[in-house]
Scaffold this motif. Structure first.
Motif, PDB file in Angstrom:
ATOM      1  N   HIS B 182     -10.580 -26.462 -34.549  1.00 21.36           N
ATOM      2  CA  HIS B 182     -10.918 -25.656 -33.392  1.00 21.36           C
ATOM      3  C   HIS B 182      -9.733 -25.513 -32.437  1.00 21.36           C
ATOM      4  CE1 HIS B 182     -13.382 -23.499 -30.711  1.00 21.36           C
ATOM      5  NE2 HIS B 182     -13.459 -24.445 -29.782  1.00 21.36           N
ATOM      6  N   THR B 183      -9.440 -24.281 -32.084  1.00 18.59           N
ATOM      7  CA  THR B 183      -8.323 -23.872 -31.207  1.00 18.59           C
ATOM      8  C   THR B 183      -6.958 -24.065 -31.861  1.00 18.59           C
ATOM      9  OG1 THR B 183      -7.973 -25.979 -30.055  1.00 18.59           O
ATOM     10  CG2 THR B 183      -9.627 -24.479 -29.097  1.00 18.59           C
ATOM     11  N   ASP B 232     -11.096 -30.463 -30.189  1.00 18.36           N
ATOM     12  CA  ASP B 232     -12.430 -31.020 -30.382  1.00 18.36           C
ATOM     13  C   ASP B 232     -12.703 -31.190 -31.880  1.00 18.36           C
ATOM     14  OD1 ASP B 232     -15.027 -31.741 -30.396  1.00 18.36           O
ATOM     15  OD2 ASP B 232     -15.820 -29.917 -29.432  1.00 18.36           O
ATOM     16  N   TYR B 235     -16.171 -30.064 -33.344  1.00 20.11           N
ATOM     17  CA  TYR B 235     -16.567 -28.661 -33.322  1.00 20.11           C
ATOM     18  C   TYR B 235     -16.694 -28.115 -34.744  1.00 20.11           C
ATOM     19  CZ  TYR B 235     -16.784 -23.818 -31.760  1.00 20.11           C
ATOM     20  OH  TYR B 235     -17.182 -22.531 -31.521  1.00 20.11           O
ATOM     21  N   ASP B 236     -17.801 -27.441 -35.028  1.00 19.64           N
ATOM     22  CA  ASP B 236     -17.994 -26.874 -36.360  1.00 19.64           C
ATOM     23  C   ASP B 236     -17.442 -25.453 -36.415  1.00 19.64           C
ATOM     24  OD1 ASP B 236     -19.274 -29.010 -37.695  1.00 19.64           O
ATOM     25  OD2 ASP B 236     -21.087 -28.613 -36.523  1.00 19.64           O
ATOM     26  N   CYS B 237     -16.236 -25.332 -36.929  1.00 16.54           N
ATOM     27  CA  CYS B 237     -15.577 -24.024 -36.992  1.00 16.54           C
ATOM     28  C   CYS B 237     -16.221 -23.161 -38.075  1.00 16.54           C
ATOM     29  CB  CYS B 237     -14.102 -24.184 -37.353  1.00 16.54           C
ATOM     30  SG  CYS B 237     -13.202 -25.174 -36.170  1.00 16.54           S
TER      31      CYS B 237
END
Lengths: 691, 257
Positions: B182-183, B232, B235-237
Motif C-alpha cells: 500500500h502506497t 500499512d 492494508y489489503d491492496c
C-alpha cells in the motif's frame, strides 16, 4: 456433497440421538453360571443367544440399514470352566484385532455356511472335540439367524415391508444388492461385538463390495447419488455405538477399513469404490471407519488426490501402506504369497494375513530403555564404541526375556464365531485363534526408536568422536536426571544428530536398532503357538505407558539425547518430541533406512501438518507427490495428522467448543476432547510441518 | 571440480509455493537490498550471526558448507519425490555466484531448478546463472531510482537492465514476482511504469503480485533490528482492473505465498 438427509443422520449420530433406545443395568450372572460346564463353542453360542434375547429390535423408519444397540453397556465375555481351568492363573486374551471374513459372510450367507459346517460335522464322531466345536459354530449362526428374524418381524409390525424383506434376506442368504451387502456386513459386525469380540475391523471393503455396487448401477437399482448416500449411511451407522465398544480410549475401537492395493493374483485391485469411499469419508468427517490405503508405484493420480484430500480433512487417515515393501516383507517372514497380497490391517496398523491368526499387539520393547541399559554400561566400563551393537543386543535380549515372562501369563481364548467363516478352521474342526491355519505369530512393537537412535548418536558424537563430554560426566548426568548438568543437557538437546535431521549417525543407529530387534526376536523359534515373533515399528499406547507409568515396566529414566525423566517419546515412527526435524524429506530418508524386509508387524511414520499444507487444490496435488515420495523411498506406513497446537490448547480449556475436533492418536483417530489429558498433552507436543 | 563453500541460513524441504511440484528451497545468506518490508532480515548479511530470542535459547543463523555437500544433500532428498525441484532463494542467491553455480552443476541431470532473485547483481553473473536453471522468479520491486533507493536501499537501473537481458539473451522461462504494498507499489504511477516496462518484455510468463506479509516484522528483534516498513502492512491492496499487461497477472492469497 452431503445430502440434507445424510447431514441429518450425521447430526443424529453425533448428538447421541440413538442412545435413547439403550438400557443399562443388565444382569449377566445367569449367563455366566449357565455356561460354566459347557465347551468353548457351545458357551459362546449360548452366551450370544442369551445376549441377543436381551436385545430389543429397533426399526428406524427412513433408514436403509438397521440395527441399533439397546444393551447400553460393554458386553462382558463369558468363559466356561474348561477355559478358566486351561487358563489357570493366566489372563485370558480374547480373539480380536482382526477382520472377520466378510466376503464369505456376504457371498455365502449364514444358511449356506451352516450347511457347509454340517457337512464337515459328519466327518467326526459325536462327542469328539471337533464335533463339539463345529456344533457350537452352528448354534452361534442359528442364534444370529433367529435374531435377524426377530428384526424382520419387528420391521413387518412397523409396516416397513421393504426393510422386513431386507432383514429376511441377509445375513441368512447371499447378498445380491449393495444395500443387502452393507446390511449383512454391519449386522454381523454388531454380532461380533455382542459376542464379546473387540477391535473388529472391516478389511478390504472396496474389494468385497465392488460387484454389488457395479451391478446396482448397471441395473438401475441405484443411481450414483443414491449408492453414494447408502455408503455414507453405512459409514455413519458404524459410529452409532462405538462408545460402548471396548478399547483403551474412546475411538480405539478397531473399526479400520482397507482400500486399494492388489488382488491375490498380484494385479491392481483399485476400483471406483477405492476413491468413492475416501470421498465419502472426507464428506462425513467422522472417526470411523478408519481408512487405510494400500499403494504402489501404479496407484492412480485420481486415487491419490482423493487420499490427499481426505488427509487434508484432518481426521488422521487414510493411513498409507506401501505394498512394495510390505508384501515382500510378509513373504520373507514366511507367509504365502497370495495371502500376503491379500493383507489388510488390524485395529491400527498391524498387518493381518488370511488363513491363520496372529496376535499382532501383545507387547512392546522400549528401544529407548534398551539404549539406556547399553549406553550406561558402555560409559561405566569405558567400552569402545564398536561394542555398541553387542551391548544393545544383550540389553534387547534381557529385556525381551523379562517381558516374555509376562506373556506366559496370557491364555488365548478360542473364537468360534470368527472361525466359522474361515475355511481353514471349518475344514479341520479347530479354532483359528491358535490352531487352524498356516500362521500363529505374535507381534511385538518396537517403540521409542527415535529417542534411542538420538541417544546413541549423541554419545557417539560427544563422548567418542568429539570427546567434549567425558564418559563419567555423561553417566553422572544420566543417573542424576541432568540435575546440575543443565548445560550438558542443553547441548545434547540442541545438537543436530537426530533422526529426521539427515544425520548419518542417527540414521545408522536407527537401522542398527531395528536390525538387532529383528535378530533378537528371530532367536525365538517357537512363541508357544507354533509361530514366531513378528517385529514391528509401532508404539500403540506404550509411548505413554513407558514414560508416564512406572508400573508398566521398561520405565524410561533420563536419556542421552537430553530428554529428562518424564518426557515423552514418539508415537510409532517420528522424530523425538521437541526435535525440530530438517523437514519431511529428511524424516522419510531416516525411516527409509529401516530394513522392512525384517520388520513386518507394521508401525507408521507419523507426521503432523499445519492446515495450510492442504489449503488449496494445488497444495493437495503437491501432497500427492509426497505420498509417491513415500512409496519410492521404500518406507512402509505413513499417517498424517493436521494439527494446530493453539486450537488443541483451546480445546483443552473449552472442550464444549471443539466436540468435532479429530486427531490421530496412535493407530486410530478419536475426538480430541474425549481423550485423557496425558494423551492430549503428547499430541500437543508433536512437531508440526507447515510447508 | 574445486569445491567452493557458501553460506546458507535455512533449507525448507517441502515448500509448497516456491515453484512447481514439491520444492526444496535453499536460502542463501546475504542480500544487496534492504527492503523495508523484508521478512527475512536474518538473510540480509552474509556473515554467520547469532539470533537472540526472549524465551528460547540463542540460535546460530548461517551454516557454511561446500557445494558438493549441499548438492549431495539435495540430490539424496529429491531422488524419491517425482516432479520435485529445488529453489534457491535468500537473501539473494546470486550474491554467491561461484557457490551457486557449482551446486547447480552438481545436481542430478533433469532436476528442476529455480532461482528467486531480486536482479541486483552484475549482468555477467546474472546471465551466467540464469542460463543454468529451469526457471527464474524475478522479484521486481520499485521501478525508479528515487523510490527504489528509498524503499530498498539501491537504485533500480541494474535490476531493470538484467530483466531486459533475461528476456532477450536467455531462453529461461521466467515470471515476475512483485510485492503489492500500500502506497508503495499499488499506486497509479507504479502501475503505469510497470505497464511500460512489460511492453518491452517478450517472454514473461506471468506476474504474481504478492500480498504484504502480516508477520514480516516477526524476526527483527532476534536480529536486534527494528521493523519500520513505513506503510500499512495490514492494508489489503487490490489490482486495478484495467492493467494493460498482456501476460496473466494475479494477486496471490496470503496462504499461497
Amino acid at each position: 456433497m452431503m445430502s440434507d438427509r445424510i447431514k441429518e443422520l450425521r447430526q443424529k449420530c453425533r448428538s447421541g440421538a440413538y442412545h435413547k433406545y439403550r438400557k443399562t443395568g443388565f444382569d449377566f450372572s445367569e449367563i455366566r453360571s449357565a455356561v460354566e460346564d459347557m465347551d468353548a463353542a457351545a458357551a459362546e453360542a449360548f452366551a450370544l443367544k442369551s445376549i441377543l434375547d436381551m436385545e430389543t429390535p429397533v426399526i428406524i423408519s427412513g433408514e436403509r440399514l438397521q440395527f441399533t444397540r439397546t444393551i447400553g453397556e460393554v458386553i462382558p465375555v463369558f468363559f466356561p470352566k474348561k477355559i478358566m481351568e486351561s487358563a489357570g492363573k493366566k489372563k485370558i486374551w480374547i480373539m480380536g484385532n482382526s477382520n472377520p471374513d466378510y466376503r464369505t459372510i456376504i457371498f455365502q450367507g449364514l444358511e449356506k455356511r451352516v450347511s457347509l459346517i454340517e457337512n464337515e460335522l459328519e466327518k467326526y464322531s459325536v462327542g469328539s472335540e471337533q464335533h463339539k466345536y463345529l456344533s457350537g459354530m452352528i448354534q452361534s449362526c442359528q442364534a444370529i439367524l433367529s435374531f435377524a428374524d426377530r428384526y424382520a418381524d419387528a420391521a413387518r409390525e412397523a409396516g416397513e415391508t421393504e426393510l422386513a424383506e431386507l432383514l429376511d434376506k441377509v445375513p441368512r442368504h447371499p447378498a445380491e444388492t449393495l444395500q443387502e451387502a452393507l446390511q449383512s456386513v454391519y449386522f454381523m459386525s454388531a454380532m461380533y461385538r455382542l459376542a464379546g469380540y473387540a477391535h473388529i475391523g472391516f478389511g478390504r471393503a472396496d474389494q468385497y463390495l465392488i460387484d454389488f455396487y457395479r451391478r446396482d448401477i448397471a441395473d438401475g437399482r441405484e443411481s450414483e447419488e443414491s449408492a453414494r448416500e447408502l455408503l455414507a449411511e453405512f459409514f455413519l451407522i458404524l459410529c452409532r455405538d462405538y462408545d460402548i465398544f471396548s478399547g483403551v480410549q474412546t475411538g480405539d475401537n478397531g473399526q479400520s477399513m482397507m482400500l486399494g492395493g492388489c488382488k491375490r493374483d498380484g494385479s491392481s485391485a483399485e476400483n471406483e469404490l477405492t476413491t468413492l469411499l475416501m470421498d465419502i469419508s472426507a464428506d462425513l468427517k467422522m472417526i470411523d471407519p478408519k481408512i487405510n490405503l494400500r499403494l504402489d508405484r501404479n496407484t492412480s493420480e485420481k486415487c491419490l488426490m482423493s487420499a490427499a484430500r481426505l488427509s487434508g480433512c484432518g481426521l488422521g487417515f487414510p493411513q498409507y501402506n506401501n505394498d512394495e515393501v510390505i508384501i515382500p516383507g510378509l513373504v520373507n517372514f514366511g507367509y504365502r504369497l497370495e495371502d500376503a497380497r491379500d493383507y489388510t490391517v488390524a485395529a491400527c496398523w498391524e498387518f493381518v494375513v488370511k488363513n491363520g491368526n496372529d496376535l499382532p499387539n501383545i507387547d512392546a520393547i522400549n528401544f529407548a530403555y534398551v539404549a539406556v541399559l547399553a549406553i550406561r554400561k558402555m560409559l561405566r566400563e569405558k567400552l569402545p564404541f564398536e561394542r555398541i551393537a553387542d551391548e544393545l543386543k544383550n540389553a534387547m535380549r534381557s529385556t525381551l526375556d523379562e517381558r516374555r515372562k509376562k506373556w506366559d501369563e496370557f491364555y488365548i481364548a478360542p473364537g468360534p464365531l470368527f472361525s466359522a467363516f474361515e475355511d481353514v478352521a471349518v475344514q479341520c474342526g479347530k479354532d483359528i485363534a491358535t490352531e487352524a491355519g498356516y500362521h500363529h505369530h505374535i507381534g511385538v512393537h518396537g517403540c521409542g526408536s527415535s529417542t534411542a537412535a538420538d541417544s546413541i548418536a549423541a554419545v557417539k558424537h560427544f563422548v567418542y568422536d568429539e570427546k567434549s563430554i567425558s564418559a563419567e560426566e555423561m553417566l553422572s548426568a544420566l543417573e542424576n536426571n541432568f540435575v546440575g548438568s543443565e548445560e550438558l543437557q542443553k547441548k545434547l538437546k540442541e545438537c543436530d544428530c537426530k533422526v529426521g535431521c539427515s544425520d548419518k549417525d542417527a540414521d545408522d543407529a536407527l537401522k542398527m536398532l531395528f536390525d538387532i530387534f529383528a535378530e533378537v526376536l528371530g532367536e525365538v523359534k517357537d512363541n508357544g503357538y507354533g509361530g514366531k515373533l513378528r517385529p514391528g515399528s509401532g508404539s500403540a499406547m506404550y509411548y505413554v505407558w513407558f514414560t508416564q507409568r512406572k508400573d508398566r515396566g521398561q520405565y524410561l529414566e533420563a536419556t542421552a539425547d537430553g530428554r529428562a525423566e518424564g518426557g515423552y517419546i514418539s508415537s510409532s515412527l517420528a522424530p523425538a518430541p521437541g526435535v525440530k526435524p530438517a523437514g519431511m524429506l529428511s524424516v522419510l530418508k531416516s525411516y527409509s533406512k529401516i530394513d522392512y524386509n525384517k520388520i513386518c508387524n507394521g508401525g507408521p511414520i507419523t507426521m503432523e501438518f499445519d492446515p495450510v499444507c492442504f489449503a488449496s487444490e494445488l497444495a493437495v496435488a503437491k501432497m500427492t507427490s509426497l505420498i509417491r515420495g513415500f512409496v519410492n523411498s521404500g518406507c512402509q506406513q505413513l499417517q498424517w495428522n493436521i494439527l494446530d497446537p493453539d486450537v488443541l490448547r483451546h480445546a483443552q480449556k473449552y472442550p464444549e467448543q471443539h466436540r468435532d475436533l479429530v486427531v490421530r492418536v496412535w493407530g486410530w483417530s478419536g475426538f480430541f476432547v474425549e481423550l485423557d489429558k496425558v494423551f492430549q498433552d503428547q499430541i500437543i507436543g508433536r512437531h508440526s510441518f507447515n510447508g | 571440480m574445486a569445491d567452493v563453500s557458501g553460506t546458507i541460513f535455512d533449507i525448507a524441504e517441502c515448500s509448497l509455493h516456491d515453484g512447481p511440484g514439491v520444492r526444496m528451497t535453499v536460502f542463501l545468506k546475504g542480500c544487496p537490498l534492504r527492503c523495508r518490508w523484508c521478512h527475512s532480515p536474518e538473510g540480509q548479511t552474509n556473515a554467520v550471526e547469532t539470533l537472540h530470542f526472549p524465551d528460547l535459547p540463542d540460535r546460530v543463523c548461517g551454516k557454511i558448507l561446500s557445494a558438493g555437500e549441499l548438492a549431495e544433500h539435495i540430490n539424496s532428498l529429491l531422488a524419491f519425490v517425482p516432479g520435485s525441484g529445488v529453489t534457491f532463494s535468500g537473501g539473494e542467491p546470486m550474491m554467491q555466484p561461484e557457490f551457486l553455480s557449482s551446486v547447480l552443476d552438481r545436481l542430478e541431470p533433469g532436476t528442476h531448478s529455480l532461482i528467486d532473485t531480486c536482479g541486483f547483481v552484475p549482468a555477467d553473473v546474472f546471465l551466467m546463472l540464469a542460463k543454468k536453471v529451469s526457471c527464474i522468479f524475478f522479484g521486481l520491486k520499485l521501478l525508479d531510482d528515487e523510490n527504489s533507493v528509498r524503499w530498498s536501499g539501491q537504485p533500480s537501473g541494474r535490476v531493470i537492465e538484467n530483466l531486459l537481458l533475461l528476456d532477450s539473451e536467455t531462453t529461461t522461462p521466467y515470471r515476475l514476482r512483485i510485492p503489492l504494498l500500500h502506497t508503495v507499489t499499488d499506486t497509479p504511477d507504479y502501475f503505469s511504469k510497470l505497464e511500460k516496462l512489460c511492453s518491452r518484455l517478450k517472454r514473461m510468463e506471468c506476474i504474481d503480485f504478492l500480498p504484504s506479509n502480516l508477520d514480516a516484522g516477526a524476526k527483527y528483534p532476534s536480529c536486534s533490528r527494528i521493523f519500520a516498513p513505513g506503510f500499512d502492512t495490514a492494508y489489503d491492496c487490490v489490482l486495478p482492473e484495467n492493467l494493460k499487461i498482456k501476460a496473466p497477472c494475479r494477486l496471490l492469497r496470503r496462504n499461497e505465498v
